[in-house]
Motif scaffolding. Structure first.
Motif, short mmCIF file in Angstrom:
data_model
loop_
_atom_site.label_atom_id
_atom_site.label_comp_id
_atom_site.label_asym_id
_atom_site.label_seq_id
_atom_site.Cartn_x
_atom_site.Cartn_y
_atom_site.Cartn_z
N ILE A 176 21.64 86.69 88.79
CA ILE A 176 21.51 87.86 89.68
C ILE A 176 21.13 87.43 91.09
N LYS A 177 20.54 86.27 91.22
CA LYS A 177 20.03 85.80 92.51
C LYS A 177 21.11 85.78 93.59
N LYS A 178 22.37 85.54 93.20
CA LYS A 178 23.44 85.48 94.20
C LYS A 178 23.76 86.84 94.82
N TYR A 179 23.22 87.90 94.24
CA TYR A 179 23.41 89.24 94.78
C TYR A 179 22.33 89.61 95.80
N GLY A 180 21.43 88.68 96.10
CA GLY A 180 20.45 88.87 97.16
C GLY A 180 19.17 89.57 96.74
N LEU A 181 18.96 89.77 95.46
CA LEU A 181 17.72 90.41 95.01
C LEU A 181 16.63 89.37 94.81
N LYS A 182 15.42 89.76 95.12
CA LYS A 182 14.28 88.86 94.92
C LYS A 182 13.82 88.94 93.46
N GLN A 183 13.10 87.94 93.04
CA GLN A 183 12.67 87.88 91.64
C GLN A 183 11.75 89.04 91.27
N ASP A 184 10.94 89.52 92.21
CA ASP A 184 10.05 90.63 91.88
C ASP A 184 10.80 91.97 91.82
N GLN A 185 12.04 92.02 92.25
CA GLN A 185 12.85 93.23 92.15
C GLN A 185 13.61 93.32 90.82
N VAL A 186 13.60 92.24 90.05
CA VAL A 186 14.40 92.17 88.83
C VAL A 186 13.49 92.05 87.60
N LYS A 187 13.72 92.90 86.63
CA LYS A 187 13.07 92.78 85.33
C LYS A 187 14.19 92.49 84.33
N SER A 188 14.13 91.32 83.76
CA SER A 188 15.21 90.87 82.89
C SER A 188 14.72 90.64 81.47
N PHE A 189 15.45 91.22 80.53
CA PHE A 189 15.19 90.99 79.11
C PHE A 189 16.25 90.02 78.60
N VAL A 190 16.11 88.75 79.00
CA VAL A 190 17.11 87.72 78.71
C VAL A 190 17.29 87.52 77.22
N TRP A 191 16.22 87.61 76.48
CA TRP A 191 16.31 87.35 75.05
C TRP A 191 17.23 88.35 74.36
N LEU A 192 17.35 89.56 74.89
CA LEU A 192 18.30 90.52 74.32
C LEU A 192 19.74 90.09 74.58
N GLU A 193 19.98 89.54 75.75
CA GLU A 193 21.32 89.05 76.08
C GLU A 193 21.70 87.87 75.19
N ILE A 194 20.73 87.00 74.91
CA ILE A 194 21.00 85.85 74.03
C ILE A 194 21.36 86.33 72.63
N ILE A 195 20.61 87.29 72.11
CA ILE A 195 20.91 87.83 70.79
C ILE A 195 22.28 88.51 70.80
N LYS A 196 22.58 89.21 71.87
CA LYS A 196 23.87 89.89 71.99
C LYS A 196 25.03 88.89 71.96
N LYS A 197 24.88 87.78 72.70
CA LYS A 197 25.94 86.76 72.74
C LYS A 197 26.09 86.07 71.39
N LEU A 198 24.96 85.79 70.73
CA LEU A 198 25.03 85.18 69.39
C LEU A 198 25.69 86.13 68.40
N ASN A 199 25.36 87.38 68.47
CA ASN A 199 25.97 88.38 67.60
C ASN A 199 27.48 88.43 67.83
N GLN A 200 27.89 88.35 69.08
CA GLN A 200 29.32 88.36 69.42
C GLN A 200 30.03 87.17 68.79
N LYS A 201 29.43 85.99 68.92
CA LYS A 201 30.06 84.78 68.40
C LYS A 201 30.06 84.72 66.88
N ILE A 202 28.95 85.10 66.26
CA ILE A 202 28.82 84.93 64.81
C ILE A 202 29.50 86.06 64.04
#
Length: 113
Positions: A38-64
């Motif tokens: 997201i950093k390439k879109y110009g947002l600062k880290q304090d402006q972003v709340k990311s639940f990365v672990w949900l995205e990881i589970i989503k990608k694993l679910n897609q593959k498996i």
């Protein structure tokens, strides 16, 4: 005016955030994408709340499950992930103050309430 975006995954919302950030109107972006993407879109880290672990589970679910034809467990897992995102998004929205919220997925019903 402060605006909050809630995005489960990646949509055109990141481009909207980039343009609103130039006008200093965005307050927060809640997403499942990691900050380094997201950093390439110009947002600062304090402006972003990311639940990365949900995205990881989503990608694993897609593959498996979903790519290998096990549709029923894959869809149940995906619905559960969407429910979890909605739950955590609603908790995060209670912590911050904002004037408007823009939701970019169907998995934010609790957050809308």
């Amino acid at each position: 005016m402060s605006i909050v975006f809630c995005v489960n995954g990646k949509f055109t919302a990141f481009d909207y955030c980039k343009n609103l950030n130039k006008l200093n109107k965005i307050n927060k972006l809640i997403t499942t994408y990691p900050y380094y993407k997201i950093k390439k879109y110009g947002l600062k880290q304090d402006q972003v709340k990311s639940f990365v672990w949900l995205e990881i589970i989503k990608k694993l679910n897609q593959k498996i499950f979903l790519d290998n034809g096990f549709f029923l467990p894959g869809h149940k897992i995906e619905n559960f992930i969407n429910t979890l995102f909605d739950f955590f998004c609603s908790i995060e929205l209670k912590k911050i103050s904002f004037k408007k919220a823009i939701f970019f997925s169907g998995s934010v019903e609790r957050s809308i309430k």
